[in-house]
Design an enzyme around this catalytic site. Structure first.
Site, mmCIF file in Angstrom:
data_model
loop_
_atom_site.group_PDB
_atom_site.id
_atom_site.type_symbol
_atom_site.label_atom_id
_atom_site.label_comp_id
_atom_site.label_asym_id
_atom_site.label_seq_id
_atom_site.Cartn_x
_atom_site.Cartn_y
_atom_site.Cartn_z
ATOM 1 N N SER A 146 47.638 46.250 43.539
ATOM 2 C CA SER A 146 46.912 45.990 44.860
ATOM 3 C C SER A 146 47.524 46.251 46.085
ATOM 4 C CB SER A 146 45.899 44.858 44.684
ATOM 5 O OG SER A 146 44.946 44.755 45.617
ATOM 6 N N ASP A 224 36.259 48.488 39.333
ATOM 7 C CA ASP A 224 37.092 47.827 40.503
ATOM 8 C C ASP A 224 36.174 47.609 41.554
ATOM 9 O OD1 ASP A 224 38.952 47.052 42.733
ATOM 10 O OD2 ASP A 224 40.644 47.622 41.565
ATOM 11 N N HIS A 257 39.411 44.793 38.775
ATOM 12 C CA HIS A 257 40.579 44.444 39.659
ATOM 13 C C HIS A 257 41.795 43.453 39.117
ATOM 14 C CE1 HIS A 257 42.715 45.757 43.607
ATOM 15 N NE2 HIS A 257 42.767 44.307 43.742
#
Length: 279
Positions: A146, A224, A257
């Site tokens: 991320s 995600d 995620h």
């Protein structure tokens, strides 16, 4: 340097250290996994892991399940904190700015510039520290998730020759074009978009010399929640195609995620880096 944790793990040892950072002007922590080869005094290559928003050094070392793969490959794993911290370090009430959200850049704007120099820390100060105090080779690779995926890509692209390979899970590939990055960049760097481009992986890929290309692996989950608004993986693919930058981008149905996604494929990432580091 003070060791504040140590745990035997898969024949090696997971440690956490605290040290005074001259670059950041505060105490910092990092996790380091030393495989059994390193404990025997053998020099090992190093994979640096950069974590995402709100994380510390703990998230990766406790959730990713990476130590077993690092032991098999004989890699040292280093996971720093995601920002400077402590009293006197600028902060913000929001989760996506300030402490826990350093974005791996060197801030130029007040009040952030006094401490937020995470790029210099990750690319220069921390590797020098690791190579001085542990049996670490100069061969390095870098990976992240991320915000940390952004950090890994940008750090590798900005420092040609310092890393053998780069990989990322669910990275913010074009922070100049998405809300997370636009908010952070405006605060840390000001409103000059040319300054932003120096910290944007898509822009850096377009500017990279072919001689500086390095192996790149990116994994993205299709469930995600941030994919369409914050991550925009298609922008990375388009930039690599236009620039002739060879990369592997994989999409995975049903993955989100979380660290469940990372744990599912971290072994493949470590094998990817081990091949580049020991090849």
């Amino acid at each position: 340097m003070e060791r504040i944790e140590q745990h035997t793990c898969f024949g090696g040892r997971q440690e956490v250290w605290r040290h005074a950072s001259a670059v950041l002007g505060c105490d910092m922590r990092f996790g380091i996994y030393l495989p059994s080869a390193a404990l025997r005094g053998e020099a090992c290559p190093v994979l640096y892991w950069l974590s995402g928003l709100t994380c510390t050094e703990q998230n990766f070392i406790t959730k990713a399940g990476a130590q077993a793969y690092a032991e098999r490959s004989g890699l040292i794993l280093v996971a720093p904190d995601t920002s400077p911290r402590g009293e006197g370090v600028a902060d913000d009430p929001a989760y996506d700015l300030g402490q826990g959200a350093g974005f791996y850049l060197n801030a130029t704007q007040a009040p952030w510039a006094a401490h937020y120099r995470m790029q210099d820390y990750v690319a220069q100060e921390l590797p020098a520290l690791i190579e001085q105090h542990f049996p670490a080779m100069a061969e390095r690779a870098i990976a992240g998730h991320s915000m940390g995926g952004h950090g890994a890509l940008v750090t590798a692209l900005r420092n040609p020759g310092r890393y053998r390979s780069v990989s990322a899970f669910s990275p913010i590939v074009a922070p100049s074009q998405v809300p997370w990055g636009q908010k952070a960049f405006a605060a840390y760097l000001g409103e000059d978009r040319q300054a932003w481009a120096q910290w944007d992986a898509v822009a850096l890929i377009h500017a990279a010399s072919p001689a500086d290309h390095l192996p790149m692996l990116v994994d993205q989950g299709l469930d995600d929640e941030f994919l369409e608004t914050q991550l925009r993986i298609e922008l990375l693919e388009a930039a690599c195609l236009e620039a002739g930058y060879l990369s592997t981008v994989r999409r995975h149905a049903e993955y989100d995620h979380s660290y469940y996604f990372i744990a599912s494929f971290i072994g493949e990432h470590i094998a990817f880096h081990a091949g580049a580091l020991r090849g």
